[in-house]
Design an enzyme around this catalytic site. Structure first.
Site, PDB file in Angstrom:
ATOM      1  N   LYS A 152     -15.287  -0.898   5.288  1.00  0.00           N
ATOM      2  CA  LYS A 152     -14.451  -0.877   6.501  1.00  0.00           C
ATOM      3  C   LYS A 152     -15.124  -1.646   7.650  1.00  0.00           C
ATOM      4  O   LYS A 152     -14.431  -2.268   8.463  1.00  0.00           O
ATOM      5  CB  LYS A 152     -14.134   0.557   6.931  1.00  0.00           C
ATOM      6  CG  LYS A 152     -13.196   1.309   5.984  1.00  0.00           C
ATOM      7  CD  LYS A 152     -11.851   0.634   5.805  1.00  0.00           C
ATOM      8  CE  LYS A 152     -10.844   1.552   5.117  1.00  0.00           C
ATOM      9  NZ  LYS A 152      -9.605   0.858   4.732  1.00  0.00           N
ATOM     10  N   GLY A 212       0.765  -1.252   0.000  1.00  0.00           N
ATOM     11  CA  GLY A 212       0.000   0.000   0.000  1.00  0.00           C
ATOM     12  C   GLY A 212       0.789   1.291   0.000  1.00  0.00           C
ATOM     13  O   GLY A 212       0.204   2.357   0.192  1.00  0.00           O
ATOM     14  N   TYR A 257     -18.152   9.093   2.480  1.00  0.00           N
ATOM     15  CA  TYR A 257     -17.381   7.859   2.669  1.00  0.00           C
ATOM     16  C   TYR A 257     -18.158   6.647   2.121  1.00  0.00           C
ATOM     17  O   TYR A 257     -17.566   5.677   1.648  1.00  0.00           O
ATOM     18  CB  TYR A 257     -16.995   7.675   4.137  1.00  0.00           C
ATOM     19  CG  TYR A 257     -15.767   6.804   4.304  1.00  0.00           C
ATOM     20  CD1 TYR A 257     -14.584   7.102   3.637  1.00  0.00           C
ATOM     21  CD2 TYR A 257     -15.797   5.679   5.120  1.00  0.00           C
ATOM     22  CE1 TYR A 257     -13.462   6.307   3.778  1.00  0.00           C
ATOM     23  CE2 TYR A 257     -14.672   4.878   5.269  1.00  0.00           C
ATOM     24  CZ  TYR A 257     -13.514   5.192   4.594  1.00  0.00           C
ATOM     25  OH  TYR A 257     -12.401   4.393   4.732  1.00  0.00           O
ATOM     26  N   ASP A 282      -1.287  -6.191  -8.005  1.00  0.00           N
ATOM     27  CA  ASP A 282      -2.685  -5.774  -7.931  1.00  0.00           C
ATOM     28  C   ASP A 282      -3.381  -6.795  -7.031  1.00  0.00           C
ATOM     29  O   ASP A 282      -3.407  -7.983  -7.350  1.00  0.00           O
ATOM     30  CB  ASP A 282      -3.284  -5.783  -9.343  1.00  0.00           C
ATOM     31  CG  ASP A 282      -4.759  -5.415  -9.361  1.00  0.00           C
ATOM     32  OD1 ASP A 282      -5.390  -5.387  -8.276  1.00  0.00           O
ATOM     33  OD2 ASP A 282      -5.293  -5.188 -10.464  1.00  0.00           O
ATOM     34  N   VAL A 283      -3.940  -6.346  -5.910  1.00  0.00           N
ATOM     35  CA  VAL A 283      -4.500  -7.306  -4.948  1.00  0.00           C
ATOM     36  C   VAL A 283      -5.781  -7.989  -5.455  1.00  0.00           C
ATOM     37  O   VAL A 283      -6.320  -8.867  -4.788  1.00  0.00           O
ATOM     38  CB  VAL A 283      -4.748  -6.678  -3.552  1.00  0.00           C
ATOM     39  CG1 VAL A 283      -3.454  -6.225  -2.915  1.00  0.00           C
ATOM     40  CG2 VAL A 283      -5.774  -5.545  -3.618  1.00  0.00           C
ATOM     41  N   THR A 308      -3.619  12.138   2.349  1.00  0.00           N
ATOM     42  CA  THR A 308      -2.840  11.229   1.494  1.00  0.00           C
ATOM     43  C   THR A 308      -3.450  11.254   0.097  1.00  0.00           C
ATOM     44  O   THR A 308      -4.437  11.953  -0.146  1.00  0.00           O
ATOM     45  CB  THR A 308      -2.917   9.783   2.031  1.00  0.00           C
ATOM     46  OG1 THR A 308      -4.289   9.361   1.973  1.00  0.00           O
ATOM     47  CG2 THR A 308      -2.424   9.675   3.469  1.00  0.00           C
ATOM     48  N   LEU A 309      -2.888  10.436  -0.790  1.00  0.00           N
ATOM     49  CA  LEU A 309      -3.429  10.329  -2.148  1.00  0.00           C
ATOM     50  C   LEU A 309      -4.901   9.885  -2.103  1.00  0.00           C
ATOM     51  O   LEU A 309      -5.722  10.321  -2.906  1.00  0.00           O
ATOM     52  CB  LEU A 309      -2.591   9.310  -2.938  1.00  0.00           C
ATOM     53  CG  LEU A 309      -2.771   9.263  -4.443  1.00  0.00           C
ATOM     54  CD1 LEU A 309      -2.401  10.607  -5.070  1.00  0.00           C
ATOM     55  CD2 LEU A 309      -1.920   8.148  -5.047  1.00  0.00           C
ATOM     56  N   SER A 359       1.868   8.320   1.984  1.00  0.00           N
ATOM     57  CA  SER A 359       1.084   7.122   2.320  1.00  0.00           C
ATOM     58  C   SER A 359       1.278   6.715   3.778  1.00  0.00           C
ATOM     59  O   SER A 359       2.398   6.750   4.308  1.00  0.00           O
ATOM     60  CB  SER A 359       1.524   5.933   1.450  1.00  0.00           C
ATOM     61  OG  SER A 359       1.207   6.140   0.102  1.00  0.00           O
ATOM     62  N   ILE A 360       0.181   6.275   4.396  1.00  0.00           N
ATOM     63  CA  ILE A 360       0.269   5.741   5.760  1.00  0.00           C
ATOM     64  C   ILE A 360       1.243   4.555   5.773  1.00  0.00           C
ATOM     65  O   ILE A 360       2.046   4.418   6.700  1.00  0.00           O
ATOM     66  CB  ILE A 360      -1.135   5.331   6.265  1.00  0.00           C
ATOM     67  CG1 ILE A 360      -2.020   6.586   6.412  1.00  0.00           C
ATOM     68  CG2 ILE A 360      -1.026   4.570   7.587  1.00  0.00           C
ATOM     69  CD1 ILE A 360      -3.467   6.307   6.762  1.00  0.00           C
TER      70      ILE A 360
END
Ligand code: NAD
Ligand code: IMJ
Length: 274
Positions: free
Chosen positions: A163, A13, A156, A64-65, A194-195, A19-20
């Site tokens: 989530k 990620g 969201y 790519d997940v 972030t992005l 990025s986190i």
């Protein structure tokens, strides 16, 4: 001596320096871990490569997940790179279509719902399956979630639903993997620019509001999240599993965050900035 000396860590990620996952990479690297990075591919390569080089990380693999074969390839390479043993796996991946984040949740299409769940939730299960095989001496799996899983956050939308499913998956994975001494936890940070936040309508206002409404009066940084990830991976976290842990300046404990209104009124009394 670092608390993660001799530990092997695979992180999914990282997109760029904001990025986190990059905050976590730096914290775990500074604690002595050997790190491998996997990124989504395409244009991100030119952002991720220099970051990896800056820490002398020479395992940087595209994945790519959504692609099971690509996931298998990354874990095969990781097995060789880490000498057969993995200790920590970080999942910091999420995606919903822009359309689904801009419109109303009630208009979410079947395809959009499926995409959000597949990329943002099933990917954790898919990665955990492969990680388990390499975590021969126990381990830690971390994912990233957001309070929009519990409470409605404007825009969201389907990500909030995803989530919620991610947090439930964290609990079920923790149950299954506990017998292998593998802990699975979700870190839930407050908003960070972030992005993944870029272009979200009103995100700046969301950041300002969170800052003012939090007991600690400040927003979290990727360095804060990195420090939290580190203690969860260390012995300090050795009896913690299945949890969603908030790192949000206390925002999520507030029922009536009047501080935000007071801060806003104080701002309005100030003379306008030039
Ligand atoms: P980011 O954009 O830097 O990271 C998201 C990552 O997901 C990117 O690296 C992207 O390439 C990757 N990704 C998306 N689709 C993918 C796919 N099909 N295959 C592989 N990788 C894919 O943004 P971030 O804010 O660092 O997000 C990391 C995690 O933190 C996400 O799960 C996000 O939901 C969560 N989070 C973010 C915030 C915030 O305010 N930024 C707050 C709480 C939780
Ligand atoms: C994202 C959308 C709406 C409100 C939001 C966010 N708030 C926060 C975020 C309040 C904090 C960031 N966040 C927690 C995310 O999980 C973002 C996920 C995301 C972002 C994008 C943007 C670009 C795109 N698809 C995305 N999919 C997931 O095309």
């Amino acid at each position: 001596m670092g608390v993660l000396d001799g530990k092997n860590v695979l992180i999914f990620g990282v997109a760029n320096k904001n990025s986190i996952a990059w905050g976590i990479t730096q914290a775990l690297h500074d604690a002595g871990a050997k790190i491998g990075l996997s990124y989504a591919g395409g244009v991100l390569k030119k952002r991720v490569m220099p970051l990896a080089e800056s820490l002398n990380i020479d395992f940087v693999e595209e994945c790519d997940v959504l692609d099971d074969a690509a996931i298998d390839r990354v874990f095969e390479k990781a097995k060789a790179y880490f000498g057969g043993r993995l200790d920590v796996m970080v999942h910091a991946v999420a995606f919903a279509t822009r359309e689904d984040l801009e419109g109303k949740f009630s208009n979410t299409s079947r395809a959009g719902f499926g995409t959000a769940m597949n990329v943002s939730v099933y990917s954790l299960v898919a990665l955990a399956q492969r990680a388990r095989a390499l975590m021969t001496e126990g381990g830690t799996i971390l994912t990233l979630t957001y309070y929009g899983s519990e409470k409605v956050m404007p825009h969201y939308n389907v990500m909030g639903v995803a989530k919620a499913a991610l947090e439930a998956s964290t609990r079920y994975l923790a149950y299954d993997l506990g017998a292998h001494n593998i802990r699975v936890n979700a870190i839930s940070p407050g908003p960070i620019k972030t992005l993944s936040a870029a272009g979200i309508p009103g995100f700046r206002d969301m950041l300002r509001f969170s800052e003012m409404a939090s007991p600690l009066g400040a927003n979290v940084t990727i360095e804060d999240v990195g420090a939290m990830a580190l203690w969860l991976c260390s012995d300090a976290g050795k009896m913690i599993t299945g949890q969603t842990l908030y790192i949000d300046g206390g925002y999520s404990i507030m029922g009536l965050p009047l501080g935000a209104l007071e801060a806003l009124e104080k701002k309005q009394d100030e003379p306008p900035k030039e």
